[in-house]
Design a protein around this motif. Structure first.
Motif, PDB file in Angstrom:
ATOM      1  N   HIS A 549       0.827  -1.209   0.000  1.00 48.74           N
ATOM      2  CA  HIS A 549       0.000   0.000   0.000  1.00 48.74           C
ATOM      3  C   HIS A 549       0.858   1.255   0.000  1.00 48.74           C
ATOM      4  N   GLU A 550       1.981   1.218   0.694  1.00 48.85           N
ATOM      5  CA  GLU A 550       2.890   2.366   0.693  1.00 48.85           C
ATOM      6  C   GLU A 550       3.357   2.701  -0.720  1.00 48.85           C
ATOM      7  N   MET A 551       3.569   1.683  -1.536  1.00 49.04           N
ATOM      8  CA  MET A 551       4.075   1.896  -2.893  1.00 49.04           C
ATOM      9  C   MET A 551       3.021   2.463  -3.835  1.00 49.04           C
ATOM     10  N   GLY A 552       1.729   2.364  -3.463  1.00 54.73           N
ATOM     11  CA  GLY A 552       0.698   2.967  -4.303  1.00 54.73           C
ATOM     12  C   GLY A 552      -0.455   2.066  -4.668  1.00 54.73           C
ATOM     13  N   VAL A 553      -0.457   0.813  -4.207  1.00 54.36           N
ATOM     14  CA  VAL A 553      -1.589  -0.079  -4.461  1.00 54.36           C
ATOM     15  C   VAL A 553      -2.734   0.306  -3.530  1.00 54.36           C
ATOM     16  N   ARG A 573      -3.692   0.470 -13.416  1.00 48.23           N
ATOM     17  CA  ARG A 573      -3.169   1.777 -12.984  1.00 48.23           C
ATOM     18  C   ARG A 573      -2.507   1.683 -11.609  1.00 48.23           C
ATOM     19  N   GLU A 574      -2.949   0.735 -10.763  1.00 48.53           N
ATOM     20  CA  GLU A 574      -2.290   0.522  -9.471  1.00 48.53           C
ATOM     21  C   GLU A 574      -0.907  -0.081  -9.668  1.00 48.53           C
ATOM     22  N   VAL A 575      -0.819  -1.001 -10.622  1.00 52.23           N
ATOM     23  CA  VAL A 575       0.489  -1.588 -10.941  1.00 52.23           C
ATOM     24  C   VAL A 575       1.421  -0.484 -11.436  1.00 52.23           C
ATOM     25  N   LEU A 576       0.900   0.373 -12.328  1.00 50.78           N
ATOM     26  CA  LEU A 576       1.710   1.473 -12.853  1.00 50.78           C
ATOM     27  C   LEU A 576       2.171   2.390 -11.727  1.00 50.78           C
ATOM     28  N   GLN A 577       1.254   2.794 -10.871  1.00 52.85           N
ATOM     29  CA  GLN A 577       1.594   3.704  -9.780  1.00 52.85           C
ATOM     30  C   GLN A 577       2.655   3.109  -8.862  1.00 52.85           C
ATOM     31  N   SER A 578       2.492   1.863  -8.479  1.00 46.70           N
ATOM     32  CA  SER A 578       3.422   1.247  -7.526  1.00 46.70           C
ATOM     33  C   SER A 578       4.791   0.994  -8.150  1.00 46.70           C
ATOM     34  N   TYR A 579       4.823   0.602  -9.420  1.00 44.96           N
ATOM     35  CA  TYR A 579       6.108   0.366 -10.075  1.00 44.96           C
ATOM     36  C   TYR A 579       6.819   1.675 -10.404  1.00 44.96           C
ATOM     37  N   MET A 580       6.068   2.743 -10.644  1.00 42.25           N
ATOM     38  CA  MET A 580       6.713   4.046 -10.811  1.00 42.25           C
ATOM     39  C   MET A 580       7.344   4.499  -9.499  1.00 42.25           C
ATOM     40  N   THR A 581       6.734   4.136  -8.385  1.00 39.47           N
ATOM     41  CA  THR A 581       7.333   4.443  -7.083  1.00 39.47           C
ATOM     42  C   THR A 581       8.657   3.695  -6.920  1.00 39.47           C
ATOM     43  N   LEU A 582       8.704   2.449  -7.381  1.00 36.22           N
ATOM     44  CA  LEU A 582       9.960   1.696  -7.339  1.00 36.22           C
ATOM     45  C   LEU A 582      11.003   2.360  -8.235  1.00 36.22           C
ATOM     46  N   ARG A 584      11.386   5.346  -8.896  1.00 30.54           N
ATOM     47  CA  ARG A 584      11.848   6.586  -8.268  1.00 30.54           C
ATOM     48  C   ARG A 584      12.502   6.314  -6.912  1.00 30.54           C
ATOM     49  N   MET A 585      12.928   5.083  -6.709  1.00 28.35           N
ATOM     50  CA  MET A 585      13.632   4.697  -5.474  1.00 28.35           C
ATOM     51  C   MET A 585      12.796   4.955  -4.222  1.00 28.35           C
ATOM     52  N   GLY A 586      11.494   4.678  -4.343  1.00 28.44           N
ATOM     53  CA  GLY A 586      10.617   4.777  -3.182  1.00 28.44           C
ATOM     54  C   GLY A 586       9.937   6.115  -3.014  1.00 28.44           C
ATOM     55  N   GLU A 587      10.200   7.050  -3.912  1.00 25.76           N
ATOM     56  CA  GLU A 587       9.513   8.344  -3.844  1.00 25.76           C
ATOM     57  C   GLU A 587       8.223   8.237  -4.655  1.00 25.76           C
ATOM     58  N   LYS A 588       7.093   8.382  -3.985  1.00 23.87           N
ATOM     59  CA  LYS A 588       5.800   8.208  -4.645  1.00 23.87           C
ATOM     60  C   LYS A 588       5.221   9.560  -5.036  1.00 23.87           C
ATOM     61  N   GLN A 589       4.723   9.644  -6.273  1.00 24.56           N
ATOM     62  CA  GLN A 589       4.010  10.840  -6.706  1.00 24.56           C
ATOM     63  C   GLN A 589       2.760  10.416  -7.452  1.00 24.56           C
ATOM     64  N   GLY A 590       1.716  11.213  -7.327  1.00 25.62           N
ATOM     65  CA  GLY A 590       0.456  10.885  -7.965  1.00 25.62           C
ATOM     66  C   GLY A 590       0.581  10.856  -9.474  1.00 25.62           C
ATOM     67  N   ILE A 591      -0.134   9.913 -10.105  1.00 21.36           N
ATOM     68  CA  ILE A 591      -0.140   9.858 -11.560  1.00 21.36           C
ATOM     69  C   ILE A 591      -1.350  10.618 -12.094  1.00 21.36           C
ATOM     70  N   SER A 592      -1.241  11.076 -13.332  1.00 27.53           N
ATOM     71  CA  SER A 592      -2.326  11.846 -13.936  1.00 27.53           C
ATOM     72  C   SER A 592      -2.287  11.691 -15.443  1.00 27.53           C
ATOM     73  N   PHE A 593      -3.476  11.715 -16.054  1.00 26.88           N
ATOM     74  CA  PHE A 593      -3.587  11.719 -17.509  1.00 26.88           C
ATOM     75  C   PHE A 593      -3.694  13.148 -18.038  1.00 26.88           C
TER      76      PHE A 593
END
Length: 756
Positions: A549-553, A573-582, A584-593
């Motif tokens: 959940h921390e990663m974005g799921v 989109r959850e897979v995309l969000q969480s893998y983008m966090t990986l 970025r070395m654990g830095e999570k940012q919101g995704i947007s279209f």
């Protein structure tokens, strides 16, 4: 009676001022039709990327840029192409022997006072690599350059629209004369209504015994179409009469005529309404409005009366007859000579366009609308600047379609399912790791076949896509013996049974092959189920859920052991969000279209603000990413490098236990791409992530991923690279035939085992 008269006067006065206010607001702001406009992302060029000058030039020409000489001053919408010596002269710097050419431009929306400082110049080498990018003046070196954000689509409600606003000055005088000759010859003389025209139409209709002619002026047509309903009542006709006079009293003939020409319905291009002279000129003739000749202007005026009846492609006889009438009217009013009449009347009608307009990237626009909905925004009347990369979207769509077609043709099992009318489907999402913007949404192989957007609304089991979060949880913790987990911590990859809540669970490896004691990186790159499940149980299922959940799921995860192997559903989109966090070395940012959205007044109602936040320890994520690189280099996704994509990349294949879903989520330092393949009706396809999804990812990234430099990941400062040689790999039981003899891993500097 007095009270009735006073009330009537009061109501009439109120109505007058209410109508006056409505007319003023709508005409001044050109709000007769306020379509929703979608814009794609501006094409972006990077240093170290590969491209052809000719491709950039084609892109600029498609947007009507004007070519200038290299030594001329550029204005907004100008560009130049130059050789090495000319580039050096323009930039006032020395270029090396490898540098061969350059191309520079000023975007069309640049204010005049900022033209000089907004020039962008790409310098290319002989091998077509962009070696430097400059912006000035004075010129400074930058890492990227941008072109225009192209208009992607227009809508009225859910109806697609073709509309291009033009000024009266862009419309040839002969086009203005043609429309007035056939629709309203007294337009420049009357005050909104033409009593002479009404009387003439009345007489003609009586003598013909039917409605043979209308008496509406251009002003009345504008009022009728955009302020009133289409009902034919005395009340509506009276309102039209009064409002037309009011309109003429407040606004000039030029304002009224320009608005009329921009909003009038001009036909149907497939599902698209053609609105206004600007878009009609492009549709019927493939020309800008300013380039039309007399024959074309007269045909445009003919179409206005009834676009269906006088369509030159569908009803050519009607169109020619109506054009003839327009020309007769123009000659009768001395707008044209007899010779001009004859020449225009004999001119052949235009040929039908080769292709009808189609909605560009419909799955992407669906994602945009759904994001607006979650933001509580109506799309009506907005200018929406999306993150859609048009070229990447096309490449992704083609990669998916080609792969699915190939499987249905050459895979015996899937071919058999196809013969039973089962269509294999897939989805792709691509996000920019730097910005958090999603550049590609492919929700299926063909939007016309099915509008279900699998990339956004598909909720499918993820299988081994989940495993990296199990390993990340371990890297954040210690073993039972108090030692930190590292990429070479040994795991047991053996058949076992786990009992919980009066149940027994035994995970099987793919092919039922077990490897005994293996290091973590080896278990992950080869997607070993037994080793992963035992690790997840050891570090705590609740902890794994928390990290995921921390990663974005955001999907709910239940604490049962099969969860470690992805036995639950996620949205792509959850897979995309969480893998983008990986990535970025654990830095999570919101995704947007959506990059930003403006209302009809030009006010910003939405802007993408990713708000990056740190999640877990960056060194632990870096260790995980180093392990995931091995998946691409020598693990379940090794076909990526074998098929020619050599940029540093990390990822994970995903295959569900029932072979109903095949995934691959992979990322470079710049892009994260998620691919899913499966059947909508949940039939098993017997594919794995390796042969079901990886080929699509590879085909896409070979074309789009190579735009970016072949850089490795930016590892955190408190990490250390460790190179394992063949002897060490053999000692760790991590070397098999065809495995690399050296493996580079990333360790937390404080957790590097002794001897390394």
């Amino acid at each position: 009676m007095t009270l009735v008269i006073i009330s009537g006067i009061g109501f009439a006065t109120y109505s007058y001022f209410a109508l006056e206010k409505e007319l003023t607001e709508k005409l001044e702001s050109k709000k007769f039709i306020v379509p929703t406009e979608f814009y794609a992302a501006p094409p972006t060029f990077y240093t170290k990327s590969t491209l052809q000058v000719s491709d950039v030039e084609k892109q600029l020409l498609r947007q009507n840029y004007r070519r200038r000489n290299y030594d001329q001053r550029l204005l907004a919408g100008d560009y130049f192409v130059a050789d090495r010596d000319q580039c050096a002269a323009r930039l006032q710097i020395g270029l090396n022997d490898l540098q061969e050419s350059c191309i520079g431009w000023v975007t069309q929306d640049t204010p005049t006072q900022k033209v000089d400082e907004s020039i962008q110049i790409l310098v290319l080498q002989k091998d077509h690599v962009v070696s430097q990018i400059f912006k000035g003046a004075p010129f400074v070196e930058v890492s990227e350059a941008l072109s225009e954000a192209p208009l992607l689509a227009q809508y009225i409600g859910n109806e697609p629209l073709m509309q291009r606003t033009v000024t009266l000055g862009e419309v040839p005088p002969m086009c203005l004369n043609a429309i007035m000759a056939i629709e309203d010859a007294q337009f420049l003389e009357h005050s909104g209504v033409s009593l002479k025209g009404i009387f003439r139409a009345l007489v003609k209709n009586i003598t013909k015994g039917r409605r043979a002619q209308g008496g509406s002026t251009i002003t009345q047509q504008l009022v009728k179409n955009y302020f009133l309903t289409s009902e034919r009542t005395i009340k509506r006709k009276f309102q039209e009469f009064v409002m037309s006079i009011l309109l003429e009293s407040r606004f000039s003939k030029d304002e009224i005529l320009e608005t009329y020409l921009n909003v009038i319905y001009m036909g149907q291009n497939g599902a698209f309404q053609v609105r206004g002279y600007g878009s009609a000129s492009r549709y019927y003739f493939g020309k800008e409005i300013s380039d039309l000749n007399l024959s074309e202007c007269s045909l445009m005026a003919a179409i206005v009366n009834s676009p269906g009846l006088y369509n030159p492609f569908r009803k050519p006889v009607n169109a020619e007859r109506r054009r003839h009438l327009v020309l007769e009217k123009m000659q009768g009013l001395n707008y044209i000579s007899p010779e001009e009449f004859t020449e225009a009347d004999r001119t052949p009608l235009p040929n039908e366009p080769r292709t009808l307009a189609v909605e560009t990237a419909p799955y992407y626009l669906d994602a945009v609308r759904k994001q607006l909905q979650t933001q509580g925004l109506s799309p009506d009347g907005l200018k929406i600047y999306t993150a859609l990369d048009l070229e990447a979207q096309d490449v992704a769509q083609e990669a998916l379609r080609n792969h699915l077609d190939n499987l249905e043709k050459n895979n015996k099992y899937i071919k058999g399912l196809k013969e039973k009318n089962n269509s294999l489907e897939g989805s792709i999402l691509v996000g920019n790791n730097k910005t958090g913007l999603v550049n590609v949404v492919v929700g299926g192989r063909n939007y016309r076949m099915t509008q279900f957007n699998r990339a956004i609304d598909g909720h499918r089991q993820v299988g081994s896509i989940m495993k990296p979060f199990v390993y990340l949880t371990a890297l954040l913790n210690d073993t039972d013996e108090g030692h930190p987990y590292t990429p070479i911590t040994l795991l047991n990859d053996e058949k076992f049974t786990y009992k919980y809540e009066r149940q027994a669970w035994s995970p099987d490896n793919y092919g039922k092959k077990y490897y005994g004691t293996v290091p973590m990186f080896y278990a992950l790159k080869n997607s070993l189920n037994a080793a992963t499940a035992s690790l997840g149980i050891a570090v705590g299922l609740g902890n794994v859920i928390d990290v995921t959940h921390e990663m974005g799921v955001t999907s709910a995860l239940k604490s049962f052991p099969a969860m470690t192997l992805g036995a639950f559903e996620m949205y792509p989109r959850e897979v995309l969000q969480s893998y983008m966090t990986l990535a970025r070395m654990g830095e999570k940012q919101g995704i947007s279209f959506i990059r930003r959205a403006l209302n009809s007044d030009g006010q910003e109602v939405f802007v993408h603000d990713p708000k990056p936040t740190n999640t877990v320890d960056a060194a632990a994520v870096a260790s995980l990413v180093g392990m995931m690189k091995q998946t691409v280099l020598s693990g379940t996704a090794r076909s990526i490098t074998l098929n020619g994509f050599f940029h540093p990349a990390a990822g994970k294949t995903g295959t569900t236990s029932d072979n109903k879903d095949a995934w691959f989520a992979g990322f470079t330092p710049y892009l994260t791409t998620v691919v899913w393949v499966g059947y909508d009706n949940n039939l098993p396809h017997k594919l794995t992530g390796s042969n079901g999804a990886v080929p699509v990812w590879t085909q896409f990234m070979k074309k789009i991923g190579t735009r970016f430099p072949a850089d490795d990941f930016a590892w955190p400062e408190n990490t250390q690279k460790v190179l394992l040689d063949q002897k060490t790999l053999e000692d760790l039981n991590a070397y098999r035939e065809n495995d690399p003899s050296q493996v580079e891993l990333i360790f937390d500097s404080a957790k590097v085992p002794s001897g390394f």
